[in-house]
Design a protein around this motif. Structure first.
Motif, PDB file in Angstrom:
ATOM      1  N   UNK A  37      -1.970  10.383  -3.702  1.00  0.00           N
ATOM      2  CA  UNK A  37      -2.879  10.093  -2.593  1.00  0.00           C
ATOM      3  C   UNK A  37      -2.824   8.601  -2.252  1.00  0.00           C
ATOM      4  N   UNK A  38      -2.353   8.292  -1.055  1.00  0.00           N
ATOM      5  CA  UNK A  38      -2.242   6.885  -0.634  1.00  0.00           C
ATOM      6  C   UNK A  38      -3.335   6.507   0.363  1.00  0.00           C
ATOM      7  N   UNK A  39      -4.276   7.397   0.582  1.00  0.00           N
ATOM      8  CA  UNK A  39      -5.324   7.157   1.585  1.00  0.00           C
ATOM      9  C   UNK A  39      -6.065   5.850   1.307  1.00  0.00           C
ATOM     10  N   UNK A  40      -6.106   4.986   2.317  1.00  0.00           N
ATOM     11  CA  UNK A  40      -6.838   3.731   2.219  1.00  0.00           C
ATOM     12  C   UNK A  40      -6.191   2.667   1.346  1.00  0.00           C
ATOM     13  N   UNK A  41      -4.988   2.926   0.857  1.00  0.00           N
ATOM     14  CA  UNK A  41      -4.321   1.983  -0.047  1.00  0.00           C
ATOM     15  C   UNK A  41      -3.525   0.931   0.711  1.00  0.00           C
ATOM     16  N   UNK A  42      -3.451  -0.243   0.119  1.00  0.00           N
ATOM     17  CA  UNK A  42      -2.565  -1.297   0.608  1.00  0.00           C
ATOM     18  C   UNK A  42      -1.277  -1.222  -0.211  1.00  0.00           C
ATOM     19  N   UNK A  43      -0.149  -1.081   0.484  1.00  0.00           N
ATOM     20  CA  UNK A  43       1.115  -0.767  -0.185  1.00  0.00           C
ATOM     21  C   UNK A  43       2.181  -1.803   0.170  1.00  0.00           C
ATOM     22  N   UNK A  56       6.528   6.841   6.392  1.00  0.00           N
ATOM     23  CA  UNK A  56       5.939   8.064   5.837  1.00  0.00           C
ATOM     24  C   UNK A  56       4.667   7.755   5.053  1.00  0.00           C
ATOM     25  N   UNK A  57       4.694   6.700   4.256  1.00  0.00           N
ATOM     26  CA  UNK A  57       3.516   6.333   3.476  1.00  0.00           C
ATOM     27  C   UNK A  57       2.365   5.916   4.395  1.00  0.00           C
ATOM     28  N   UNK A  58       2.687   5.193   5.461  1.00  0.00           N
ATOM     29  CA  UNK A  58       1.646   4.802   6.435  1.00  0.00           C
ATOM     30  C   UNK A  58       1.070   6.039   7.108  1.00  0.00           C
ATOM     31  N   UNK A  59       1.915   6.983   7.478  1.00  0.00           N
ATOM     32  CA  UNK A  59       1.463   8.196   8.144  1.00  0.00           C
ATOM     33  C   UNK A  59       0.624   9.079   7.227  1.00  0.00           C
ATOM     34  N   UNK A  60       0.807   8.916   5.913  1.00  0.00           N
ATOM     35  CA  UNK A  60       0.024   9.687   4.950  1.00  0.00           C
ATOM     36  C   UNK A  60      -1.335   9.057   4.665  1.00  0.00           C
ATOM     37  N   UNK A  61      -1.622   7.913   5.310  1.00  0.00           N
ATOM     38  CA  UNK A  61      -2.969   7.379   5.237  1.00  0.00           C
ATOM     39  C   UNK A  61      -3.135   6.010   4.621  1.00  0.00           C
ATOM     40  N   UNK A 102       2.916 -12.433  -2.273  1.00  0.00           N
ATOM     41  CA  UNK A 102       2.646 -12.335  -0.835  1.00  0.00           C
ATOM     42  C   UNK A 102       1.357 -11.576  -0.547  1.00  0.00           C
ATOM     43  N   UNK A 103       0.723 -11.044  -1.593  1.00  0.00           N
ATOM     44  CA  UNK A 103      -0.528 -10.329  -1.368  1.00  0.00           C
ATOM     45  C   UNK A 103      -1.021  -9.658  -2.630  1.00  0.00           C
ATOM     46  N   UNK A 104      -2.118  -8.914  -2.487  1.00  0.00           N
ATOM     47  CA  UNK A 104      -2.683  -8.116  -3.580  1.00  0.00           C
ATOM     48  C   UNK A 104      -2.667  -6.659  -3.136  1.00  0.00           C
ATOM     49  N   UNK A 105      -1.769  -5.899  -3.711  1.00  0.00           N
ATOM     50  CA  UNK A 105      -1.528  -4.537  -3.262  1.00  0.00           C
ATOM     51  C   UNK A 105      -2.006  -3.528  -4.293  1.00  0.00           C
ATOM     52  N   UNK A 106      -2.488  -2.387  -3.787  1.00  0.00           N
ATOM     53  CA  UNK A 106      -2.878  -1.286  -4.669  1.00  0.00           C
ATOM     54  C   UNK A 106      -1.661  -0.594  -5.255  1.00  0.00           C
TER      55      UNK A 106
END
Length: 245
Positions: A37-43, A56-61, A102-106
């Protein structure tokens, strides 16, 4: 990363190779299974190529996703698709070896990144790049050349659209050449590099990761009813992996 293995010249052919069955039914299926489940995640998508899985990951939420690739031509293809069909993907030309923070990612996704490390030092550097960009308890997942694939089976995968080649003894740092046969009849090649499973495990541990494990590969249920995939799965040439911070 050394640029003598640049994808700039083969970007279009590489994009076309995503039409091959193993890409969809094994590579993509395994990746999305590991992503969960990638909903709401920063990737963060390292070695994003032309952005097929970024999208695809963006389209999955996913709430945000940044794709990074060393090849400027691959990034041009990704950005062209984003302009054509804007869904909020961002892209950067950069080297995962020297990425910095470059950032803090989930989540960090690595599709065929780690198999470009030519030695233990480069692999550790990649692992450290990933680690510093993950939030605490963040998740890493990806897909890779399978270092446990038996050398004697490298030439047996042509019916799936590719074969592999290496040196006679295949030692640490030796090339693993992929020759891809596209659906349009054209072929192209590129080199990965062999490092042992033990080297991978040691580098993940040294970088601070927990729970590193090889995953799959997994086959999409839609195509499991035939024996077509038997050779592939008797000794998988590719494999997934996961770890956590």
């Amino acid at each position: 990363m050394n640029d003598d293995n640049s994808y700039d010249k083969i970007a279009e052919q590489y994009k076309k190779s995503k039409q091959l069955g193993f890409r969809k039914y094994v590579e993509e299926f395994t990746l999305l299974k590991l992503a969960g489940d990638v909903s709401g995640k920063q990737v963060l998508d390292l070695a994003c190529g032309e952005g097929i899985y970024t999208r695809k990951i963006k389209q999955l939420g996913a709430s945000a996703i940044v794709g990074v690739d060393l090849s400027s031509e691959m990034i041009k293809l990704a950005e062209a698709e984003e302009r054509k069909n804007p869904i909020g993907c961002q892209y950067l030309v950069n080297d995962a070896l020297n990425l910095g923070k470059i950032g803090d990612f989930d989540m960090v996704m690595c599709m065929y990144l780690l198999n470009y490390a030519r030695n233990k030092e480069e692999l550790l550097q990649m692992c450290e790049s990933i680690y510093i960009n993950l939030k605490p308890k963040g998740k890493l997942f990806g897909f890779n050349d399978n270092p446990m694939n038996n050398l004697e089976n490298y030439a047996t995968y042509k019916e799936y659209g590719f074969i592999k080649e290496s040196t006679i003894n295949r030692e640490e740092g030796d090339f693993v050449k992929y020759i891809i046969y596209n659906p349009d009849g054209k072929e192209f090649s590129f080199n990965n590099y062999y490092l042992s499973p033990q080297t991978y495990e040691a580098c993940f541990l040294a970088a601070g990761f927990k729970n590193f494990q090889w995953e799959g590969p997994f086959l999409d249920e839609k195509v499991r009813e035939t024996d077509y995939w038997d050779v592939f799965f008797n000794d998988p040439p590719l494999i997934g992996f996961s770890a956590s911070k």
